[in-house]
Motif scaffolding. Structure first.
Motif, PDB file in Angstrom:
ATOM      1  N   THR C 406       0.666  -1.227   0.039  1.00  0.00           N
ATOM      2  CA  THR C 406       0.022   0.076  -0.233  1.00  0.00           C
ATOM      3  C   THR C 406       0.836   1.339   0.174  1.00  0.00           C
ATOM      4  O   THR C 406       0.533   2.257  -0.723  1.00  0.00           O
ATOM      5  CB  THR C 406      -0.861   0.091   1.137  1.00  0.00           C
ATOM      6  N   GLN C 450      -8.543  -0.233  -1.053  1.00  0.00           N
ATOM      7  CA  GLN C 450      -8.987  -1.615  -0.345  1.00  0.00           C
ATOM      8  C   GLN C 450     -10.378  -1.514   0.050  1.00  0.00           C
ATOM      9  O   GLN C 450     -11.185  -2.370  -0.435  1.00  0.00           O
ATOM     10  CB  GLN C 450      -8.037  -2.114   0.627  1.00  0.00           C
ATOM     11  N   ASP C 530      -5.449  -0.673  -5.033  1.00  0.00           N
ATOM     12  CA  ASP C 530      -5.074  -1.464  -3.730  1.00  0.00           C
ATOM     13  C   ASP C 530      -5.963  -2.348  -3.229  1.00  0.00           C
ATOM     14  O   ASP C 530      -6.948  -2.058  -3.035  1.00  0.00           O
ATOM     15  CB  ASP C 530      -4.764  -0.341  -2.781  1.00  0.00           C
ATOM     16  N   GLU C 531      -5.511  -3.627  -3.445  1.00  0.00           N
ATOM     17  CA  GLU C 531      -6.390  -4.610  -2.761  1.00  0.00           C
ATOM     18  C   GLU C 531      -8.022  -4.281  -3.456  1.00  0.00           C
ATOM     19  O   GLU C 531      -9.043  -4.264  -2.487  1.00  0.00           O
ATOM     20  CB  GLU C 531      -6.530  -4.759  -1.464  1.00  0.00           C
TER      21      GLU C 531
HETATM   22 MG   LIG Z   1      -2.368  -2.622   1.997  1.00  0.00          MG
END
Ligand SMILES: [Mg+2]
Ligand SMILES: Nc1ncnc2c1ncn2[C@@H]1O[C@H](COP(=O)(O)OP(=O)(O)OP(=O)(O)O)[C@@H](O)[C@H]1O
Ligand SMILES: Nc1ncnc2c1ncn2[C@@H]1O[C@H](COP(=O)(O)OP(=O)(O)OP(=O)(O)O)[C@@H](O)[C@H]1O
Ligand SMILES: [Mg+2]
Lengths: 312, 316, 679, 608
Positions: C406, C450, C530-531
């Motif tokens: 991240t 995320q 991110d995710e």
């Molecule tokens: Mg992360």
């Protein structure tokens, strides 16, 4: 979208070859809007509804009541002091010869005014201070918060009492006095909120887009910190009304002809002992009810806001 | 741990100086010298000015503050001309009884609030919970003097169970401790208000913990409800109470002020109240500073206690 | 199913409801479960389908308002339904034990773990404190807690997630229960740790011979570990079969969709994943017929009216469907690209790199002090990573939690500043820019976060959320802005009426779609995701993955996809970077990584990923990776992986391995790689 | 004068005493021994034990406390009557000679200190010598001191016999004034052979040497102010009063005084100890009375509702005013809205007085426990000096008259609105000098916070209401403590640029004077208490006469003038009300004396 028929001949729902009105992401559940959801959650809480009803009742009672129930609350009359309830004075008269029922209305007005006004002052100062501290961070934050620590360590009632010996005559003075010493809690709350919000993804997202600091503060941080602030307002109102009562009891209340519930309770000790219950329990009951209503509302609001943010 | 303590103490000292400064500035704005108290009504402004000059009250404010601070460091809180005693001696005489009143009511409040809060959380949304909530909210909304008044009327004047006031024969802390009946009403009054707020916190803290999986795990181990509550829930839900108790010192002091006045109980609160009426600024100033210092110490102790009680809080 | 001797656990026709203020959640409906002694039963299903409630029903620990409406639960032949509370307590923790999902909140934070492990033993065996602690030591050793002697007095927060989960297992095992209910025991853990925990469970089952119910939403987890699998959907068991059988020839369309929606490592990345449209039903008001019918492509009128019974020709393979399928979906759709050329066609753009990351370092100071914040240490989040991304290309980043993915993503989009090193976009150093030009540059760098719940301002309507990037950048007139908003909303597949709604009114998948639309609003050159799907349910996850893949192609943008799930990354990316503790340890194409991994860490990562393939899962021998991620505050010297590396030697501690080439575009940083470096 | 014939008469006619509220306690049958409890309120508790009381300690509590142990040369009152009671005094009536410049005092020979030594002339000279040393050091050292008066006014003092003292004065004084004001109450013979030390166990010094007198005074004043050692200091055990101190709590100032067995006055007390208990306020004290744990306690008029309950619980409740006055003082310097010019007009003060409904106040606020008072001498208690207009006011309540008075002086009266001056000028039918046309009749009015004196606020509010309603006079009420007023207006130098003098009226309570009710120091132009700056040459002249002319009616004339040309708005004289348990008996006069804030415990006893 991508799902092809899983078995020949049966087209998958929502695929481009299967014309459908539904978009591929699915319909949006028609839930209530944010505030409305909070409102519904709030209304589910029966105690909170009771709180609102009580508060609304007292606002009407205190502000509309005098229009319907006329009494002279300006001129004392030594000839009709301390009458017991009955006849033209349903709640008797006080030691000034004021009609007690009318006095409760008038005293309620000032109590509510002072409660809300001081909460307003406290909230404005606290929010700005807390936001600055939380945003600035580092040394400035450290210094600002240490200052709050200092003020928070000085017992509120003491300092207010000492100052009240000089400044407590008018509604404005009293509100300022209470407000100027109640902003510490909202300041801490807002700072904490800003600190957590600052690193929340949606704030980062706005930064990624190139959002200015101002935008972050006014479009994202403040609106999101608002619920904390609103909840705190109700508690501050309650606390201010209680502090007002303490000041009144200790003899540092408002100046004639203004009176607040707190001042009316100032002489409660004697009145109870003299058997003049009407000078104590009605006004005391009103005060307790209003403070309780504010606390109930605050409690429920906190839960409601919590739920709204939690519900997914 | 030692390093942490030293650092915390350092901050506490800074905060204390801040408290002294602010209190001093505020009170100085209200009264510049005790000359009038000493010289009486007949003195004219010239005599007042003379007195101020000989006693250093004409120096610049900042100089006066530092000499005040210097005195504070030597535990010299000033002299009350109205009471004819040094403020330190007055505190000495009264502190014990006030501490007893606060301490006993705090203890009582905890003893009631903790089980009550847990019971409410466990029996959430039951009739009992609603009833307790209603009572606590009512108590919480009640000015302490109003509650005290009702208790006096009911239990002392109507039912004659408790005396309506603390006898002035009780001049020592020990006397206060050995006359539980005399202090029953004041302690209960103070405690009732505190119970109201503590049990709300306790309830929500217990609710938070009840929702945690470790409670479920404890049940899954086969523990009975009683064991789950005493072995697992109690300690964890009480952790926030430590901070809360530390933070409640200012309101306890304020409560003392009102209750001591109401119940004729000679203590620091009453001293302060009388000083208000007499405009006895040395006492007002000293007690405000003392209250601030007590709060700082309370918070400090709470923090230290929390590090002891909560293994998650690590100190480097 | 007609054994004479009682099964370890037999649940029949269990129905559990949860009474809310004004509604009833039909959490578990007419469920039958049977686990023989020594058997492991896998229970799979999406979030909210009632898996946990089933487990809790067995233990009699339903939440407030929860009640068993009908059915029976027998443990070793003993009926539990209707048992008095004191009797029930004798069962719990003694005959039936349960492991909960969240190891973080499942341990009492203020009690030493030794005591917690000893507690059931003291209670049920009336053991003395000493005996119980001895027993605790024994089971802690059994679950593989390193140096249990020293740890008895530790508190939960002093242990890592993996160790805590081991403690949880130890607690469950301390009385040697007959039945163990493991409710998602590994969901919160990294794959490497997950593998360790699963193998602990496996070993124990063999040693203790208990019956295990392994609850999970991950088909891969059950594939290798369970004898039978029950698939649950909306409170019902929809299919039950021996593991191999289920994976090879499932009959229920839901099972099929679930299986098809998982990206697999050997997946053809050009093909779309199977998706299940819509959302699982609201269990307070479940549909009357087949509960899957509203989402089922094969649904007929009958399905909507009548609920299919759980039957089957083979008594070991039951399913409830009127129109069963035969095995996994065979024909998968291609990724549809509407306007733009396909990814692969543009991958080979020559010339300069679009985005260059040059030896960036980011360390977070660890401070202390109330006013003067002194720096006492630093978290080495990203330590000298060099990368590049070409136009139109997708770069994947994988690694365990906390390895700095991240942070690297944030560095790329410029919300974090590197302590050293540089980031260039189109040859322009991003951090050299100021004010207006910096804002202009941000247009080209966008990010998707995320957590779809946290990344949208809860106080803004979707319309405002989508317009915000345009307003900030001053792009277009109001009309043009609105046009673009509606167009993108269509592209991400959301109805127009979404515009007036607040984020909380959407499901997770829908929110991620909004986030994607927002990221695309400015037509960036690079998008960092991110995710993007970690927080989503399996069936929703594939929807979003498909969408992302399509939009990447359509919008011809470069993207950086971050995930801890190698399969997801491999599915989306052209190239993959593997990160370990702030370092890039290997970089290469999907196949380089998957088939020709040079770094032992990459290899271990691949081998720990649970595959939805019973045969291959069973074939896995030992746990591929030992131990846990070291602290990023004090990373190991030399090669950071050496503490967990089976090949580590002294050199690894002394010198940091440089990135070496193992083929075109394939680099790895290892002194003792799994294959010889190219020279 | 409890023991005198007057007292016996008072008892017989208790019910018929004019102005008495309630009924005095019955005498009852005396029993021997026992403790009588009496209440005192925090804040008024004794802070000094040495009879030369400094200004900072001058509270009623301090004096009562001291009087019980150390007898003043001339003691009083005589029942409810404010006059010297020679039966309880240490000396007989003094004789004035040499044109009122020589005073001869003959002390009684039967009084003894508790160590057996006689109370003689030297003990009085000792007192005067120490007084001289005290005031020389600092005027605030003796609360009764006014520069120029005693002890400054005494040229020589000499013992001409063991019990005879001859004072020569620097000038002639009105004998009544000198006796009732200067000698009464303030002079305490002190044990000159025991207290003439300057250190604990120090040598006995010759106090006639001023240097020694200063040392002795400094020492005694220091020790006398130390609350914590009141009961343990041997000095204070040497008493000539009916009681001596056995314990004193530094904490709450409760104290126990036991009977002095060698008390040489009469009667000898029958009970064994008097316990003075401290209460934090009137309500706790009332609660103690109601629960029967207190024998004697004061009652505030705001508690009169509880009288029936108290009577039922076995208490006698009675009240009587003392000789003093309550008033709202006018400020003749307040320039705000030309108030100084307005209030200087006699017709204005007359109109204001006519707006004050004293009978209504007495009924509504004091519930009958008070008497009308129109000048510095109230209508009750009776004194030899009471002028006729003290009972029949020249300006009775009459709002209509007040309004027409204003109108006739050129004011535009707007009832319930704002009255303004319409005709400026100082001629007839005009407002008066210094009042421009359009000047509004409005001013600020400070009063003591209700917690300190509830009547002050109620009276102020009632008056303000009437003034506004009837005559359009706008009064802005401000609750301020007396200290505030003093600090803000007296501490500062009037010539200072920052000095402000902007209050119109202050109602801080009143004064209780000596038995000779002159308003010297209060309403004379140079008086130290003349906060409002009342300055009328005629008044100055009359006050001067009260002090120095031999005319026995001088003070009556003074009071009569101040009633008709009022320096203040005089308010009803409220009663001092007491509840006495039936357990306690005694002479009626001694109970009446309580209302004059003096205890005569020797007359009390527990009843059988
Ligand atoms: Mg992360
Ligand atoms: N305490 C509760 N009160 C009311 N409803 C609940 C409660 N706990 C769970 N539910 C509901 O019961 C249903 C089944 O929940 P359950 O926790 O068994 O799902 P799950 O399959 O374990 O999901 P997950 O994978 O998210 O753990 C869900 O619809 C959920 O909303
Ligand atoms: N703002 C911050 N302050 C201090 N430390 C941080 C901060 N952000 C991240 N870290 C630390 O930096 C390291 C890398 O964090 P990062 O979030 O980049 O990891 P990640 O690979 O994304 O992990 P995950 O898979 O858990 O999201 C972690 O040890 C983390 O604790
Ligand atoms: Mg679950």
């Amino acid at each position: 979208m991508g799902a092809q028929p899983l078995v020949e001949g049966v087209p998958p729902l929502g695929s481009p070859n299967f014309p459908s009105t539904a978009p591929e992401g699915g319909e949006v559940q028609v839930l209530a809007s944010g505030w409305r959801l909070a409102f519904r959650e709030f209304m589910d809480n029966r105690l909170a509804v009771a709180g609102v009803v009580i508060l609304v009742f007292f606002v009407l009672f205190c502000f509309i009541g005098p229009l319907l129930y006329h009494t002279n609350q300006a001129d004392t009359n030594p000839l009709i002091t301390d009458l017991s309830p009955g006849g033209s004075h349903p709640l008797g008269t006080d030691d000034n010869g004021f009609d007690e029922l009318g006095r409760i209305m008038a005293g309620g007005q000032t109590a509510l005014e002072i409660g809300f006004f001081s909460a307003f002052i406290a909230t404005v100062i606290g929010t700005v201070y807390g936001a600055i501290s939380g945003l600035a961070g580092g040394l400035i934050d450290g210094i600002l918060m240490r200052f709050v620590d200092v003020l928070l360590s000085i017992p509120f009632l003491f300092i207010v009492l000492v100052l009240a010996t000089k400044y407590s005559a008018t509604v404005v003075e009293e509100s300022l006095l209470l407000g100027l010493f109640s902003w510490l809690v909202p300041a801490r709350l807002v700072r904490g909120e800003v600190l957590t919000l600052r690193v929340r993804d949606f704030v980062l997202a706005a930064r990624v887009m190139g959002g200015t600091r101002r935008r972050l503060v006014f479009r994202h941080l403040i609106p999101n910190a608002l619920s904390v602030v609103i909840v705190n307002v109700t508690f501050t109102v309650a606390d201010s009304i209680l502090a007002l009562a303490a000041l009144g009891f200790l003899g540092f209340g408002l100046q004639y002809p203004a009176a607040s519930w707190g001042d009316m309770l100032g002489n409660a000790q004697n009145a109870v002992a003299n058997g003049q219950w009407w000078l104590v329990y009605p006004v005391g009951g009103c005060l307790v009810l209003v403070v309780m209503a504010c606390n109930l509302i605050g409690d429920a609001l906190r839960d409601a806001f919590d739920v709204r943010l939690r519900r997914r | 741990m030692i390093g942490y303590l030293i650092r915390r103490l350092l901050v506490a000292v800074i905060v204390t100086i801040g408290i002294a400064a602010i209190s001093f500035a505020l009170l100085h704005a209200l009264s510049t010298s005790p000359a009038r108290a000493v010289l009486g009504l007949k003195a004219d402004f010239k005599q007042i000015a003379d007195w101020n000059r000989t006693h250093g009250y004409d120096r610049p404010l900042i100089v006066q503050f530092f000499s005040y601070l210097g005195n504070l460091l030597q535990l010299n809180f000033g002299y009350s001309y109205k009471e004819g005693q040094s403020v330190g001696a007055l505190f000495d005489e009264n502190a014990g009884r006030s501490a007893y009143l606060s301490g006993a009511s705090l203890l009582l409040a905890l003893v009631v609030a903790i089980p009550l809060g847990i019971a409410q959380a466990v029996k959430r949304n039951s009739i009992g919970d609603y009833a307790a909530t209603a009572v606590t909210f009512t108590l919480y909304a009640m000015p302490s003097f109003f509650l005290g008044l009702i208790l006096i009327q009911l239990f002392a004047l109507d039912l004659h169970i408790f005396p309506p006031l603390v006898s002035d024969n009780i001049t020592t802390t020990w006397g206060a401790i050995t006359h539980p009946l005399q202090l029953a009403l004041p302690i209960v009054t103070l405690a009732a208000i505190t119970v109201a707020s503590f049990s709300r916190y306790m309830r929500s803290s217990a609710l938070d913990n009840l929702a945690q999986d470790y409670i479920r795990l404890a049940r899954a181990k086969g523990l009975s409800q009683r064991l789950v509550l005493t072995r697992h829930l109690l300690r964890n839900s009480c952790l926030p109470m430590i901070t809360l108790v530390g933070l409640s010192i200012p309101s306890l002091l304020a409560g003392n002020l009102l209750v001591e006045t109401l119940f004729n109980y000679q203590g620091l609160g009453l001293l302060f109240y009388n000083a208000l009426g007499n405009e006895d600024y040395p006492i007002l100033l000293a007690y405000t500073v003392l209250g601030g210092v007590l709060t700082v110490i309370g918070n400090l102790l709470a923090d230290v206690a929390l590090t002891v009680a909560d293994p998650r809080i690590r100190i480097d | 199913m007609s054994t004479n001797n009682a099964a370890a656990l037999e649940v029949s026709n269990l129905t559990t409801h949860i009474q809310l203020t004004s509604s009833v959640v039909h959490a578990v409906g007419n469920v039958d479960v049977r686990i023989e002694v020594g058997e492991t039963l896998g229970l799979v299903g999406e979030s909210g389908c009632g898996k946990s409630m089933l487990g809790l029903s067995i233990l009699g620990l339903l939440p407030g308002g929860g009640r068993i409406i009908e059915g029976s639960i027998q443990v070793s032949g003993r009926e539990l339904v209707g048992l008095s509370e004191p009797r029930m307590r004798e069962i719990r923790g003694n005959e039936v034990a349960m492991i909960f999902q969240d190891s973080h909140s499942s341990l009492n934070p203020t009690k030493p773990i030794g005591e917690q492990v000893a507690e059931p033993f003291r209670l049920h065996r009336r053991a003395s404190k000493k005996e119980a602690l001895d027993r605790a030591l024994e089971v802690l050793e059994l679950v593989g807690l390193p140096r249990p002697h020293e740890r008895l007095g530790d508190f939960p927060h002093q242990l890592s997630g993996g160790l805590r989960q081991r403690v949880m297992i130890a607690i469950a095992l301390s009385c040697e229960p007959n039945v163990l209910i493991a409710d998602e025991p590994t969901t919160a853990l990294d794959v490497t740790i997950q593998a360790q925990i699963l193998s602990v469970l496996d070993g124990l089952k063999e040693r203790l011979g208990m019956a295990t119910m392994l609850v999970t939403h991950d088909m891969g987890v059950v594939a290798g570990r369970s004898d039978r699998v029950n698939v649950m959907y909306a409170g019902r068991i929809v299919e039950t079969a021996p593991t191999e059988r289920l994976f090879s020839s499932m009959r229920h369309p839901y099972t099929q969709a679930l299986f098809g929606s998982i990206p697999k490592l050997d997946q053809d990345t050009a093909k779309a994943l199977v998706t299940v449209p819509g959302l699982p039903p609201d269990l307070t008001n479940p549909p009357p017929g087949c509960r899957f019918a509203p989402r089922c492509p094969r649904a007929s009128a009958k399905c909507i009216e009548h609920e299919p019974p759980l039957t089957g020709d083979d008594p070991t393979h039951l399913f409830s469907c009127w129109h069963p399928v035969e095995g996994p979906a065979t024909r998968l759709a291609d990724i549809e690209v509407r306007h733009a050329p396909r990814v692969s066609e543009r991958a080979a753009t020559n010339g300069h790199h679009l985005l260059r990351i040059d030896d960036v370092v980011r360390e977070y100071p660890v401070t202390s002090g109330a006013v003067l914040q002194r720096k006492v240490a630093s978290v080495k989040a990203v330590s000298g990573v060099t990368l590049h991304v070409d136009a139109g290309e997708t770069l994947g980043l994988v690694g365990e939690s906390g390895c700095g993915k991240t942070t690297l993503g944030k560095l790329i989009v410029g919300v974090e500043k590197p302590d050293s090193g540089g980031i260039e976009l189109d040859g322009q150093a991003v951090f050299a820019l100021r004010g207006r030009s910096l804002r202009r540059a941000r247009r080209d760098l966008q990010m998707m976060f995320q957590d779809p719940y946290a990344s949208l301002d809860p106080r803004m309507r979707v319309h405002a959320i989508l317009r915000e990037p345009l307003t900030i950048q001053g792009v277009g007139t109001r009309r043009e802005q609105d046009e673009r908003i509606t167009r993108l909303l269509g592209e991400v597949g959301l109805p127009l009426n979404s515009l007036e709604r607040y984020p909380h009114e959407f499901s997770g998948g829908q929110r991620q779609r909004i986030a994607l639309a927002r990221a695309l609003m400015l037509e960036p050159k690079v998008i960092v995701a991110d995710e993007p799907v970690s927080a989503l349910d399996v069936s929703i996850r594939s929807q979003v993955l498909n969408l992302m893949k399509r939009l990447q192609a359509e919008h011809a943008m470069a993207s950086v996809v971050i995930s801890h799930d190698l399969a997801v990354v491999k599915y989306l990316s052209d190239r993959i970077g593997v990160m370990y503790l702030g370092k890039l340890v290997e970089l290469g194409s999907g196949d380089d990584i998957y088939r020709r991994a040079a770094h032992p860490y990459t290899d271990a990562l691949i081998r720990t990923i649970p595959l939805p393939d019973p045969a291959r899962e069973r074939a896995k021998q030992e746990v591929a990776i030992r131990g846990e991620l070291p602290s990023p505050v004090n990373p190991p010297s030399g090669c950071r992986f050496r503490t967990r590396c089976p090949r580590a030697q002294e050199l690894c501690a002394e010198r940091e391995p440089p990135l070496r080439s193992f083929g075109p575009g394939h680099e790895a940083a290892c002194h003792f790689p799994l294959q010889p470096a190219a020279t | 004068g409890a023991g005198s014939g007057v007292a016996a008469g008072a008892q017989a006619h208790a019910a018929s005493i004019a102005g008495l509220y309630g009924a005095l306690p019955p005498a009852g049958a005396p029993a021997n021994g026992g403790t009588i409890t009496i209440g005192q309120i925090t804040g008024t508790t004794p802070t000094d034990i040495f009879p030369i009381v400094p200004s900072s300690d001058a509270t009623t509590g301090t004096f009562t406390f001291i009087y019980n142990m150390f007898l003043p040369l001339y003691n009083g009152p005589n029942g409810g009557t404010p006059e010297i009671d020679y039966a309880v005094s240490l000396a007989g009536k003094p004789t004035f000679s040499n044109g009122n410049k020589t005073v001869t005092i003959t002390m009684k020979s039967n009084f003894r200190w508790s160590d057996g030594k006689p109370v003689d002339a030297n003990d009085l000279i000792f007192d005067i010598d120490l007084l001289k040393a005290a005031v020389k050091e600092n005027a605030a050292n003796w609360s009764a001191y006014t520069p120029g008066l005693v002890p400054d006014s005494i040229a020589t003092i000499k013992a001409t016999g063991k019990y005879t003292i001859v004072m020569t004065l620097k000038r002639a004084y009105n004998p009544s004034y000198f006796l009732n004001d200067q000698l009464q109450g303030n002079l305490f013979p002190m044990p000159s052979t025991d207290w003439n030390i300057a250190a604990a166990n120090g040598p006995h010094l010759d106090y006639t040497n001023p240097a020694n007198a200063k040392k002795i005074y400094d020492y005694l004043a220091k020790v006398g102010g130390q609350v914590a050692t009141f009961a343990s200091t041997p000095l204070w055990k040497i008493v000539d009063g009916p009681l001596s101190l056995t314990s004193f709590s530094a904490t709450n100032s409760s104290f126990i005084q036991k009977v002095n067995p060698s008390f040489s006055g009469s009667p000898k007390p029958r009970f064994s100890a008097l316990s003075t208990e401290t209460f934090t306020g009137i309500t706790p004290q009332m609660n103690a009375l109601r629960t029967g744990t207190l024998d004697i306690g004061g009652i505030d008029f705001s508690q009169l509702g509880q009288v029936p309950g108290l009577r039922a619980a076995g208490y006698s409740v009675y009240g009587y005013p003392d000789l003093g006055w309550f008033a709202a003082l006018y400020n003749f310097h307040d320039a705000t809205n030309h108030f100084a010019s307005i209030i200087s007009q006699l017709y204005i003060r007359q109109a204001l007085a006519e707006l004050e409904n004293q009978p209504a106040y007495l009924q509504g606020i004091f519930k009958g426990a008070g008497v009308v008072a129109y000048g510095p001498i109230p209508s009750v208690p009776p004194t030899p000096f009471t002028p006729a207009n003290a009972v029949h006011t020249p300006y009775p309540f009459n709002p209509a008259a007040a309004v027409s008075l204003l109108k006739s002086h050129g004011w535009k009266v707007v009832p319930n609105g704002q009255t303004t001056c319409a005709k400026a000028g100082s001629g007839a039918g005009e407002c008066g000098a210094g009042i421009p046309a359009g000047t509004p009749f409005k001013f600020t009015w400070f009063y003591v916070p209700p917690t300190q004196t509830p009547s002050s606020s109620l009276e102020s509010e009632a008056f303000a209401s009437e003034a506004k309603q009837a005559a359009g006079i706008n009064i802005e009420l401000r609750s301020k403590t007396f200290n505030f007023i003093v600090q803000n207006y007296n501490d500062a130098d009037p010539s200072d640029a920052k000095y402000t003098n902007d209050w119109g009226v202050v109602n801080f309570g009143g004064f209780t004077g000596s038995y000779y009710p002159t308003q010297s120091t209060i309403f004379d132009t140079k008086g130290v208490y003349n906060t409002g700056g009342y300055s009328i040459p005629m008044a100055d002249q009359l006050i001067n006469d009260s002090l120095f002319s031999p005319n026995p009616k001088a003070v009556t004339n003074e009071a009569s003038f101040l009633t008709s040309n009022p320096p203040a708005l005089f308010l009803p004289q409220s009663d001092y009300i007491f509840a006495v348990s039936k357990k306690v008996g005694g002479s009626a006069a001694s109970f009446l004396a309580l209302t004059q804030q003096v205890e005569f415990p020797q007359y009390w006893y527990l009843t059988k």
